[in-house]
Design an enzyme around this catalytic site. Structure first.
Site, PDB file in Angstrom:
ATOM      1  N   ASP A 280       0.819  -1.222   0.000  1.00  0.00           N
ATOM      2  CA  ASP A 280       0.000   0.000   0.000  1.00  0.00           C
ATOM      3  C   ASP A 280       0.849   1.267   0.000  1.00  0.00           C
ATOM      4  OD1 ASP A 280      -2.367  -1.398   0.057  1.00  0.00           O
ATOM      5  OD2 ASP A 280      -2.623  -1.235   2.233  1.00  0.00           O
TER       6      ASP A 280
ATOM      7  N   ARG B 217       0.012   4.634  16.757  1.00  0.00           N
ATOM      8  CA  ARG B 217      -0.401   5.662  15.785  1.00  0.00           C
ATOM      9  C   ARG B 217      -0.142   7.085  16.242  1.00  0.00           C
ATOM     10  NH1 ARG B 217       0.699   1.796  12.757  1.00  0.00           N
ATOM     11  NH2 ARG B 217      -0.969   0.643  11.747  1.00  0.00           N
TER      12      ARG B 217
ATOM     13  N   ASP C 218      -7.261   3.261  12.013  1.00  0.00           N
ATOM     14  CA  ASP C 218      -5.961   3.928  11.973  1.00  0.00           C
ATOM     15  C   ASP C 218      -5.985   5.284  11.262  1.00  0.00           C
ATOM     16  OD1 ASP C 218      -4.589   2.127  13.523  1.00  0.00           O
ATOM     17  OD2 ASP C 218      -4.164   0.796  11.831  1.00  0.00           O
TER      18      ASP C 218
ATOM     19  N   SER D 223      -3.460  -9.456   6.752  1.00  0.00           N
ATOM     20  CA  SER D 223      -2.867  -8.138   6.956  1.00  0.00           C
ATOM     21  C   SER D 223      -2.347  -8.114   8.395  1.00  0.00           C
ATOM     22  CB  SER D 223      -3.928  -7.055   6.749  1.00  0.00           C
ATOM     23  OG  SER D 223      -3.581  -5.911   7.480  1.00  0.00           O
TER      24      SER D 223
HETATM   25  N1  ARG Z   1      -8.070  -3.612  14.805  1.00  0.00           N
HETATM   26  C1  ARG Z   1      -6.877  -3.082  15.341  1.00  0.00           C
HETATM   27  C2  ARG Z   1      -7.042  -1.618  15.631  1.00  0.00           C
HETATM   28  O1  ARG Z   1      -7.873  -0.974  15.065  1.00  0.00           O
HETATM   29  C3  ARG Z   1      -5.675  -3.332  14.474  1.00  0.00           C
HETATM   30  C4  ARG Z   1      -5.677  -2.659  13.133  1.00  0.00           C
HETATM   31  C5  ARG Z   1      -4.567  -3.052  12.202  1.00  0.00           C
HETATM   32  N2  ARG Z   1      -4.619  -4.437  11.944  1.00  0.00           N
HETATM   33  C6  ARG Z   1      -3.941  -5.090  10.976  1.00  0.00           C
HETATM   34  N3  ARG Z   1      -4.017  -6.383  10.973  1.00  0.00           N
HETATM   35  N4  ARG Z   1      -3.263  -4.481  10.053  1.00  0.00           N
HETATM   36  O2  ARG Z   1      -6.317  -1.075  16.414  1.00  0.00           O
END
Ligand code: ARG
Length: 391
Positions: free
Chosen positions: A14, A93, A122, A174
């Site tokens: 990405d 983040r 995110d 992912s």
């Molecule tokens: N669901 C989790 C969150 O919102 C993780 C998000 C990222 N997950 C990933 N497998 N890339 O904090």
């Protein structure tokens, strides 16, 4: 002169495509790769960013700051979203956002960018954090804008523009990883009825392959922060890495959660966070020994609120600051040692001690030396139950 943009770069498909896409839009793209303990090959990522057209690649070693400013506050507050997610991705983040802002200032950039989709949490965390730190900066979210609806479409775009990406095997999930844990989603996990394959797990062994004998760990805390394991002082990064390694071997810290995203959908995510899980259990056990009942109960409410606040991207807010002050006051008492036993995916606290212990043997004992005056109980119960006699 081209407008500068600072892109939060991961080295994945990405964000590599995003570099090219931003360039095509006329930007000078500076990539920022945050090292939050994900253990990736940064040289490969650097090459890829350059090949995709980045004019510069900055790698920030954020591990220490991540531990001290983000992980420890979450631990002290016992933060766990929907009881099972220790928020590893979510707490990284705001830190990355802060660095994007700092780099933007240094480089004189007016734009920052991220590679999040329009369906996740995110994007919210990045953008709310950037906005809170510098409301003048503009955020670009290429993945939300471009017309590349599938991974295959992105692969074609990458191939067309000679962006080197991993074409060897199709990525089944992912994955987002850092010191505090790993989040795994999509692919076949999107069927909530389907049991995850063992191969989905990244940090923990299958229970069946974990040792038959338990492992005992003694964790010492000072002001709510873990300082020693089995008598040995370790800095935060080493301590967390060590617990991840041991916990992973004993198959602890897994969870399989249907969670509620901020954007209104339910999604399924697997989490592995051996160190986080062990530390929260030990920390809560020590708090149980040293905090009075009312403070403990109030702190549970605070933990719930704090977890949501982190999940919802509200790190740089007055509520976060205010909760931290409350939590820090309580942590002044959280000093002592906890014995933890790991076995076959289970974490059990089997002992705890503290110079601030509120446990008094002479009050609790049913044996010799009892100092509890049982005659007082009669009157106490009389008044406690009085309202209900009237009712
Ligand atoms: N669901 C989790 C969150 O919102 C993780 C998000 C990222 N997950 C990933 N497998 N890339 O904090």
């Amino acid at each position: 002169m081209a407008k500068k943009v600072i892109l939060a770069y991961s080295g994945g498909l990405d964000t590599s495509v995003a570099v090219k896409w931003l360039k095509e839009k006329g930007f000078d793209v500076i990539c920022y790769l945050a090292d939050v303990g994900q253990g990736q090959n940064f040289q490969v990522a650097k090459k890829r960013a350059k090949a995709a057209g980045a004019s510069k690649m900055i790698i920030g070693n954020l591990k220490k700051e991540f531990v001290e400013e983000f992980i420890w506050p979450s631990l002290k507050a016992n933060a766990a979203y929907e009881s099972k997610y220790f928020l590893a991705t979510a707490i990284s983040r705001p830190l990355i956002a802060k660095k994007l802002v700092e780099v933007a200032h240094k480089e004189g950039a007016k734009f920052v960018a991220h590679g999040c989709t329009g369906k996740g949490n995110d994007q919210v965390r990045f953008e709310v954090s950037v906005g809170a730190l510098d409301s003048e900066l503009e955020v670009i979210a290429p993945v939300r804008e471009w017309n590349l609806p599938t991974r295959e479409a992105e692969m074609r775009y990458a191939k067309l523009h000679k962006i080197p990406v991993d074409v060897t095997k199709k990525k089944p999930y992912s994955i987002d990883k850092n010191l505090w844990g790993v989040s795994i989603e999509s692919g076949e996990l999107e069927d909530p009825w389907l049991e995850p394959k063992e191969s989905a797990y990244q940090m923990t062994k299958p229970v069946g392959k974990s040792p038959n004998k338990p492992c005992y760990l003694r964790i010492c805390f000072q002001k709510g922060i873990p300082k020693k394991i089995n008598g040995k002082s370790l800095d935060g990064i080493k301590l967390i890495n060590k617990l991840n390694e041991i916990g992973g071997k004993y198959s602890v810290g897994r969870s399989d959660l249907i969670e509620d995203r901020l954007v209104g959908i339910k999604s399924r995510e697997l989490y592995e966070a051996p160190a986080a899980n062990i530390l929260l259990e030990a920390h809560k056990a020590l708090e149980g020994l040293v905090l009075d009942r009312e403070t403990l109960y109030f702190k549970e409410i605070v933990a719930l609120r704090y977890s949501r606040l982190i999940y919802d991207g509200l790190w740089y807010t007055p509520l976060k600051e205010a909760i931290d002050r409350f939590v820090d006051y309580t942590q002044g008492f959280v000093e002592g040692a906890v014995n933890v036993k790991l076995l076959k995916g289970n974490i059990s606290v089997v002992g705890r001690k503290s110079p601030n212990s509120l446990y008094k043997k002479e009050l609790a004992t049913y044996g010799k030396g009892d100092k509890f005056d049982q005659s007082l109980a009669k009157g106490f119960i009389e008044l406690w139950g009085l309202p209900y006699k009237k009712h």
